[in-house]
Design a protein around this motif. Structure first.
Motif, short mmCIF file in Angstrom:
data_model
loop_
_atom_site.label_atom_id
_atom_site.label_comp_id
_atom_site.label_asym_id
_atom_site.label_seq_id
_atom_site.Cartn_x
_atom_site.Cartn_y
_atom_site.Cartn_z
N HIS A 8 0.83 -1.21 0.00
CA HIS A 8 0.00 0.00 0.00
C HIS A 8 0.86 1.26 0.00
O HIS A 8 2.05 1.22 0.31
N SER A 17 -7.05 2.81 15.05
CA SER A 17 -6.49 1.46 15.02
C SER A 17 -5.59 1.35 13.79
O SER A 17 -5.67 2.18 12.88
N ASP A 18 -4.74 0.33 13.76
CA ASP A 18 -3.86 0.13 12.61
C ASP A 18 -4.67 -0.01 11.32
O ASP A 18 -4.28 0.51 10.28
N ALA A 19 -5.79 -0.69 11.40
CA ALA A 19 -6.62 -0.94 10.22
C ALA A 19 -7.22 0.35 9.65
O ALA A 19 -7.61 0.39 8.48
N GLU A 20 -7.26 1.42 10.45
CA GLU A 20 -7.91 2.66 10.04
C GLU A 20 -6.94 3.76 9.60
O GLU A 20 -7.36 4.88 9.36
N ARG A 21 -5.66 3.43 9.49
CA ARG A 21 -4.68 4.45 9.07
C ARG A 21 -4.89 4.82 7.61
O ARG A 21 -4.81 3.97 6.74
N SER A 52 -6.45 -5.84 0.54
CA SER A 52 -6.64 -5.95 1.98
C SER A 52 -7.81 -5.07 2.41
O SER A 52 -8.04 -4.01 1.83
N TYR A 54 -7.87 -3.28 5.06
CA TYR A 54 -7.37 -2.13 5.80
C TYR A 54 -7.53 -0.86 4.95
O TYR A 54 -7.32 -0.89 3.73
N ARG A 56 -5.80 1.86 4.36
CA ARG A 56 -4.72 2.33 3.49
C ARG A 56 -4.58 1.50 2.21
O ARG A 56 -4.24 2.04 1.16
N ASP A 78 -9.63 -10.81 3.39
CA ASP A 78 -9.24 -10.70 4.80
C ASP A 78 -7.94 -11.44 5.10
O ASP A 78 -7.36 -11.25 6.16
N THR A 81 -3.94 -9.18 5.22
CA THR A 81 -3.63 -8.10 6.15
C THR A 81 -2.15 -8.23 6.55
O THR A 81 -1.49 -9.21 6.16
N HIS A 110 0.40 -5.51 2.59
CA HIS A 110 1.19 -4.83 3.61
C HIS A 110 2.49 -5.57 3.89
O HIS A 110 2.61 -6.76 3.64
#
Length: 156
Positions: A8, A17-21, A52, A54, A56, A78, A81, A110
């Motif tokens: 990414h 959260s890391d998933a929301e960066r 992914s 996530y 980003r 999923d 990640t 990632h």
């Protein structure tokens, strides 16, 4: 066939959260640049894109999509990640390739998974390092189950 593995674009350091960066402006710009480069490499549309869930990675694909809009099948996975299992992902890829017979797949994922995927696919290859928005192209022959690294490109 060719498998493109992409990390990414550059993301903000902090979020709930890391998933929301989310991507930074630079991350968006470099992802668009890499999409342009990739579109020039392709002789036909991407058969499949795995992204992914996530934020980003989703935003990276959104930046790339205008240049690769004719991609045939885009799916959220999923399994890809940051800490997905490379062996499981490669087993899935190979099973899917044997059934659907795509000519090209793009995976937007990632670190560290992208490095482990290259090593899992290409025998004897150490996991590659990926800067943000970097893409590695792997030529894969499903009949012989042999893969080799064609190239790795980083944004300018």
């Amino acid at each position: 066939m060719r498998i493109y593995i992409m990390r990414h674009g550059e993301a903000e350091n902090f979020a709930a959260s890391d998933a929301e960066r989310p991507l930074t402006e630079r991350g968006s710009r470099q992802s668009k640049q890499m999409a342009e480069m990739l579109s020039q490499q392709l002789v036909q549309p991407l058969d499949m894109v795995l992204v992914s869930p996530y934020l980003r990675a989703q935003q990276t694909w959104q930046c790339m999509e205008p240049s690769l809009a004719d991609a045939i099948d885009v799916q959220v996975s999923d399994e890809i990640t940051p800490y997905g299992d490379a062996e499981t992902v490669v087993d899935y890829l190979k099973a899917m390739i044997s059934v659907k017979k795509p000519q090209s797949i793009l995976i937007v994922s990632h670190l560290p998974l992208v490095g482990y995927l290259t090593a899992e696919l290409v025998a004897g290859l150490q996991p590659l390092m990926f800067t943000t928005s970097a893409i590695a192209a792997i030529d894969y022959d499903p009949a012989s189950d042999v893969a080799e690294l064609a190239w790795q490109q980083v944004p300018k």
